[in-house]
Write an enzyme that holds these catalytic residues in place. Structure first.
Site, mmCIF file in Angstrom:
data_model
loop_
_atom_site.group_PDB
_atom_site.id
_atom_site.type_symbol
_atom_site.label_atom_id
_atom_site.label_comp_id
_atom_site.label_asym_id
_atom_site.label_seq_id
_atom_site.Cartn_x
_atom_site.Cartn_y
_atom_site.Cartn_z
ATOM 1 N N GLU A 2 0.844 -1.193 0.000
ATOM 2 C CA GLU A 2 0.000 0.000 0.000
ATOM 3 C C GLU A 2 0.883 1.248 0.000
ATOM 4 O O GLU A 2 1.827 1.321 0.782
ATOM 5 C CB GLU A 2 -0.915 0.038 1.224
ATOM 6 C CG GLU A 2 -1.919 1.162 1.154
ATOM 7 C CD GLU A 2 -2.893 1.189 2.319
ATOM 8 O OE1 GLU A 2 -3.720 2.118 2.365
ATOM 9 O OE2 GLU A 2 -2.817 0.312 3.187
ATOM 10 N N GLY A 61 3.236 2.422 10.494
ATOM 11 C CA GLY A 61 3.063 1.771 11.785
ATOM 12 C C GLY A 61 2.778 0.302 11.621
ATOM 13 O O GLY A 61 3.332 -0.544 12.319
ATOM 14 N N ALA A 62 1.896 -0.018 10.680
ATOM 15 C CA ALA A 62 1.530 -1.408 10.417
ATOM 16 C C ALA A 62 0.727 -1.450 9.130
ATOM 17 O O ALA A 62 0.307 -0.428 8.601
ATOM 18 C CB ALA A 62 0.726 -1.987 11.575
ATOM 19 N N ASN A 109 -2.609 -6.222 5.584
ATOM 20 C CA ASN A 109 -2.704 -7.266 4.559
ATOM 21 C C ASN A 109 -3.600 -8.411 5.031
ATOM 22 O O ASN A 109 -3.468 -8.886 6.159
ATOM 23 C CB ASN A 109 -1.309 -7.829 4.252
ATOM 24 C CG ASN A 109 -0.260 -6.754 4.133
ATOM 25 O OD1 ASN A 109 -0.327 -5.907 3.274
ATOM 26 N ND2 ASN A 109 0.724 -6.787 5.028
ATOM 27 N N HIS A 113 -6.583 -1.657 15.366
ATOM 28 C CA HIS A 113 -6.825 -0.957 14.102
ATOM 29 C C HIS A 113 -6.610 -1.889 12.909
ATOM 30 O O HIS A 113 -7.471 -1.993 12.030
ATOM 31 C CB HIS A 113 -5.893 0.254 14.006
ATOM 32 C CG HIS A 113 -6.044 1.042 12.750
ATOM 33 N ND1 HIS A 113 -6.849 2.151 12.667
ATOM 34 C CD2 HIS A 113 -5.487 0.887 11.508
ATOM 35 C CE1 HIS A 113 -6.804 2.644 11.436
ATOM 36 N NE2 HIS A 113 -5.968 1.899 10.719
ATOM 37 N N GLU A 114 -5.479 -2.563 12.888
ATOM 38 C CA GLU A 114 -5.184 -3.419 11.738
ATOM 39 C C GLU A 114 -6.120 -4.616 11.692
ATOM 40 O O GLU A 114 -6.536 -5.043 10.603
ATOM 41 C CB GLU A 114 -3.725 -3.872 11.765
ATOM 42 C CG GLU A 114 -2.708 -2.746 11.838
ATOM 43 C CD GLU A 114 -2.877 -1.683 10.762
ATOM 44 O OE1 GLU A 114 -3.356 -2.006 9.659
ATOM 45 O OE2 GLU A 114 -2.540 -0.513 11.022
ATOM 46 N N HIS A 121 -9.468 -3.610 10.267
ATOM 47 C CA HIS A 121 -9.425 -3.436 8.818
ATOM 48 C C HIS A 121 -9.913 -4.686 8.078
ATOM 49 O O HIS A 121 -10.271 -4.599 6.891
ATOM 50 C CB HIS A 121 -8.000 -3.132 8.354
ATOM 51 C CG HIS A 121 -7.696 -1.677 8.197
ATOM 52 N ND1 HIS A 121 -8.518 -0.803 7.523
ATOM 53 C CD2 HIS A 121 -6.621 -0.937 8.597
ATOM 54 C CE1 HIS A 121 -7.987 0.401 7.527
ATOM 55 N NE2 HIS A 121 -6.840 0.355 8.173
ATOM 56 N N GLU A 134 -9.668 4.188 6.232
ATOM 57 C CA GLU A 134 -8.815 4.635 7.331
ATOM 58 C C GLU A 134 -9.590 5.435 8.379
ATOM 59 O O GLU A 134 -9.478 5.171 9.578
ATOM 60 C CB GLU A 134 -7.634 5.444 6.794
ATOM 61 C CG GLU A 134 -6.654 4.626 5.971
ATOM 62 C CD GLU A 134 -6.045 3.453 6.727
ATOM 63 O OE1 GLU A 134 -6.188 3.369 7.955
ATOM 64 O OE2 GLU A 134 -5.421 2.606 6.057
#
Length: 880
Positions: A128, A268-269, A272, A304-305, A308, A327
């Site tokens: 990304e 930060g991260a 995927n 957060h990840e 997603h 986001e």
């Protein structure tokens, strides 16, 4: 002179691809210098596309080794391959066909850290926003969703863990000592969510049982020897999975969820699908090496990840203009999670501080852009506080307007309707409008208009009729590319606090408010209350319900009334913060003019009383005692800013507060929890209060003994770093500070993440002499310029976190940043561009510094060939 920064991409020009990708099979043979990639793509021509339309794939610094169509070598006269694109003609007119592309990569020399690269002996990807095109020629855009099958082949030294997205199909010996692993992701995804990791890593394992009874294997990969520091990340992951089921009904959808922590990472991260890659600073933690803030960040970013998986992966963006759709929405979700895990009001205060420190200045400067921009040159430059933090605030306002029940209905409809889609902001808002029956057309302007709205507030109390009126008026300043603005829908939560401290529970005499929220939709509106028993004090924008600037003439007595009695903790903090800000702005202007500074007795008394009030939450008291930062004061002043004057004024107020409350602060400085360390909210809050009190007590005493004792006796990184910061910032150059710095470096010499704290603390020491130390540290033998964390820790901390040092009157700070940006740009453009944004507010400085800052920016523009990332930022900063 530099080259042109490239074309401008516009939202209005969007159109779908001419060909539809059905699936993609990737085979990697890993080698540090010569990794081969075979990409087999199944496509068909989109209905209505001309039979002679070529297929155009994206590339970035690629070289084509070979090309086949349906297994046959393609005629070289029918394709054109450049480093940036592959154009193929002579394709079948109907039916699916296969395009096989072979490329060779050098992961070891990929310093941009985009695409496939190698870090500390581990292969890693970051795709990304446009990194996949550095791996193979492909439609590298978010609206092209396909099913991926991945085979990874590697020699024995790299084959311990060969990972990719989805579920594991199998693996084993390949040939000649090499090994392979195969993965299949059943969920169609865009190329930016592709991931690959290969190498010898330590592993921490656990499992999670979903709400439907499915057991999911959880795996976190870290460098060997650091497995014991991944426990909190695993715990945060399991809590996130459970919370998303309970709050949003979202269940995980694969057999395995994996996290890999690497030390060289631009972000930060990265979320995927099924294989999150993290900057290791947001995974690794133990009491000896991580602060309470580190633990909180790990918790939030893990969440957060993971969140997603649905808001970003299962539903992705149609194009990069819709970046906030994944986001901003996911930041809102991780904020809600952290609020449930910790103190909601304290978490909200921290969010407001972050928003005002980073997003408000962005909105007020040359880098201003809407939450959904209309155009861009370089998409990497739009991973901004506006997209993330303001994007989250916009989602929060939707919930405020609709209420919790209709908000959840809208989210459920969004998940149901758009699962598997590449969606738009219009799709998102339509779900809430349909679920609630509300018209959100005016509200949608929050996505398309840049800038921070201002709301002026006036009140009128009629003792005879017992009526109270509130008049609100909105104004919207011009921003780059948007000289005229339409009126916004601004939801302002409110309360009326009566003289006895209770809250008036009467209704408004208007339909423009509901559930404690005034809806400002016109230029100017008046809201009336009847039968009010006594003159109330208005508490407006409770919980910071809208990201706006409030202009309101409230007396110190009214602010004190709110601070004492408001039922909303955020409003109590805002009242205290407003009192502090008013005084700090006034004395900063006096200091700029060389005038005598008045005392701050009233403010000092309020703050000391707040600190001493043991009925208040320790974390809240820590926030209340933290005066507005120098950058906050500068933002409030707005123009003709003299950072030295602000520093002088703030230091004077700090000293007065410290002297007024020495007894209180001396007591609180020793109030950190004793015994076994816990990162929970209660203990973290006590340590935060003790740390603030230590700084005040040391300042009042005027000598470093207390801080040195705290440093020497500390048994966790939170207390140690608090004490080190007091020593270095309040007593720079003292024997105690230098001894502590030397001891810290020796103790943690082999731990890069902890040493980053050592660099940052020194870089943020107030005063121009800090630049000289920063330059010394840059040139030291053990400084790693290739590591983004290290550069952010030193150069980023100095330029963004040290207003007096960076904005030195001789311009040396600007010249230092300019030189580093030009140097870094050659290796890592994305990092260089982000460091450069520290100069976004240069036009608000006083004339002398403003000219020196301009010269530094011009020197970057004239330095030679710049990357599109840096060229875009410097052009926008210098634009009239």
């Amino acid at each position: 002179m530099r080259t042109e920064t490239g074309q401008v991409y516009k939202l209005k020009d969007y159109k779908p691809t001419d060909f539809v990708v059905e699936r993609i099979d990737l085979t990697f043979e890993l080698d540090p210098k010569e990794t081969t990639v075979v990409s087999r793509v199944i496509l068909h021509r989109r209905e209505g596309v001309a039979a002679d339309a070529p297929l155009v794939f994206d590339g970035d610094e690629l070289t084509l080794d070979s090309l086949q169509i349906d297994g046959n070598d393609h005629d070289p006269s029918l394709y054109d391959a450049t480093p940036d694109s592959l154009t193929i003609r002579g394709l079948p007119e109907s039916g699916p066909f296969e395009v096989t592309v072979n490329t060779t990569l050098s992961p070891a020399t990929n310093t941009k850290l985009m695409g496939l690269y190698r870090t500390n002996g581990v292969y890693c990807t970051q795709c990304e926003a446009e990194g996949f095109r550095r791996i193979t020629y492909f439609y590298d855009r978010p609206d092209v969703l396909a099913v991926y099958t991945v085979t990874i082949i590697a020699g024995k030294e790299d084959a311990k863990h060969l990972l990719s997205n989805g579920n594991f199909l199998g693996g084993g010996n390949y040939d000649e000592g090499r090994h392979f692993a195969a993965w299949f992701d059943p969920h169609p995804k865009p190329s930016y969510l592709f991931a690959l990791v290969g190498g010898d890593l330590g592993l921490v394992e656990d499992s999670f049982t979903t709400m439907s009874g499915k057991e999911v294997a959880l795996k976190i990969y870290v460098e060997h020897g650091k497995e014991g520091r991944a426990g909190y990340a695993m715990d945060a992951l399991k809590r996130s999975m459970k919370w998303d089921e309970e709050m949003f009904g979202r269940e995980y959808d694969l057999d395995i969820f994996q996290i890999v922590a690497v030390s060289d990472f631009n972000m930060g991260a990265m979320e995927n699908k099924g294989l999150n890659v993290f900057n290791d600073k947001y995974v690794l933690a133990d009491p000896e090496t991580a602060t309470d803030a580190d633990y909180a960040n790990i918790e939030a970013i893990i969440a957060h990840e993971y969140f997603h998986n649905w808001t970003g992966n299962r539903i992705t963006c149609r194009d990069w203009f819709q970046l906030c759709l994944k986001e901003g929405l996911t930041v809102y979700r991780d904020h809600a999670f952290s609020a449930d895990q910790r103190s909601a009001s304290v978490k909200r205060i921290a969010e407001i501080r972050l928003l005002k420190a980073h997003q408000f200045p962005e909105d007020a400067g040359p880098l201003a852009h809407p939450v959904r921009p209309e155009s861009y040159k370089e998409i990497n430059n739009f991973y901004t506080a506006t997209v993330y933090e303001k994007g989250s605030e916009v989602v929060r306002m939707i919930r405020t307007i609709l209420g919790a029940e209709d908000f959840r209905k809208g989210m459920d409809l969004y998940f149901e309707r758009h699962d598997g889609d590449a969606a738009t902001i219009e799709d998102f808002l339509a779900c809430f409008a349909e679920a609630s029956g509300r018209d959100l057309k005016q509200f949608a302007l929050w996505y398309s208009q840049a800038g921070t709205p201002s709301v002026s507030v006036s009140t009128d109390w009629n003792e005879a009729s017992k009526t109270f009126k509130v008049t609100l008026e909105q104004t919207l300043a011009p921003t780059p590319g948007q000289s005229r603005k339409a009126l916004m829908h601004i939801p302002l939560a409110y309360g009326l606090i009566l003289p006895d401290g209770t809250e008036f529970d009467g209704r408004l005499d208007t339909d423009d408010a509901e559930n404690g929220v005034m809806h400002l939709t016109k230029r100017k509106q008046t809201f009336s209350f009847s039968n009010v028993p006594g003159r109330p004090v208005l508490s407006i924008n409770r919980g910071f319900s809208a990201p706006v600037n409030i202009a309101m003439e409230q007396s110190s007595a009214d602010l004190a009334h709110i601070a004492r009695h408001d039922g909303d903790g955020v409003s109590r903090w805002q009242a205290l913060n407003e009192q502090a800000m008013r005084h700090l702005v006034a004395v900063s202007k006096l200091a700029r003019d060389g005038r005598t500074l008045p005392p701050a007795r009233e403010l000092a008394d309020i703050l000391v009383a707040t600190g001493a009030d043991d009925s208040l939450e320790p974390a809240f008291r820590a926030q209340a005692l933290a005066l507005p930062a120098e950058s906050d004061i500068a933002r409030e002043i707005g123009s003709n800013i003299d950072p030295e004057a602000i520093h002088t004024a703030r230091e004077a107020v700090l000293s007065e507060v410290a002297n007024a409350g020495l007894d209180v602060f001396a007591r609180l400085a020793d109030s950190a929890p004793k015994g076994a360390y816990s990162p929970d909210a209660a203990d973290a809050g006590q340590r935060a209060l003790a740390g603030v009190a230590l700084a005040y007590a040391s300042l009042a005493e005027g000598q470093p003994a207390r801080a040195k004792t705290a440093y020497d006796s500390s048994d966790n990184m939170t207390v140690m770093s608090q004490a080190l910061q007091v020593l270095v910032h309040q007593f720079p150059g003292s024997s105690e500070a230098e001894e502590a710095l030397a001891g810290f470096k020796t103790r943690f010499a082999d731990d890069p993440l902890v040493l980053d704290k050592w660099y940052s603390i020194q870089a943020m020491t107030p005063g121009a002499p800090t630049r000289e130390r920063v330059e010394e540290l840059l040139e030291s033998d053990d400084f790693d310029r290739s590591n983004p964390n290290r550069m952010r820790a030193l150069i980023g901390a100095f330029s963004a976190g040290n207003p007096t040092g960076f904005n030195a009157a001789d311009g040396a700070g600007y010249r230092l940043l300019a030189a580093e940006v030009v140097d870094i740009d050659k290796r890592n453009p994305q990092l260089a561009a982000r460091l450069l944004t520290a100069m976004r507010s240069w036009r608000s400085l006083e004339a002398g510094r403003q000219e020196l800052a301009r010269q530094a920016l011009v020197s970057i523009r004239e330095a030679g060939e710049l990357s599109p990332d840096v060229g875009d930022i410097v052009d926008r900063m210098l634009a009239a």
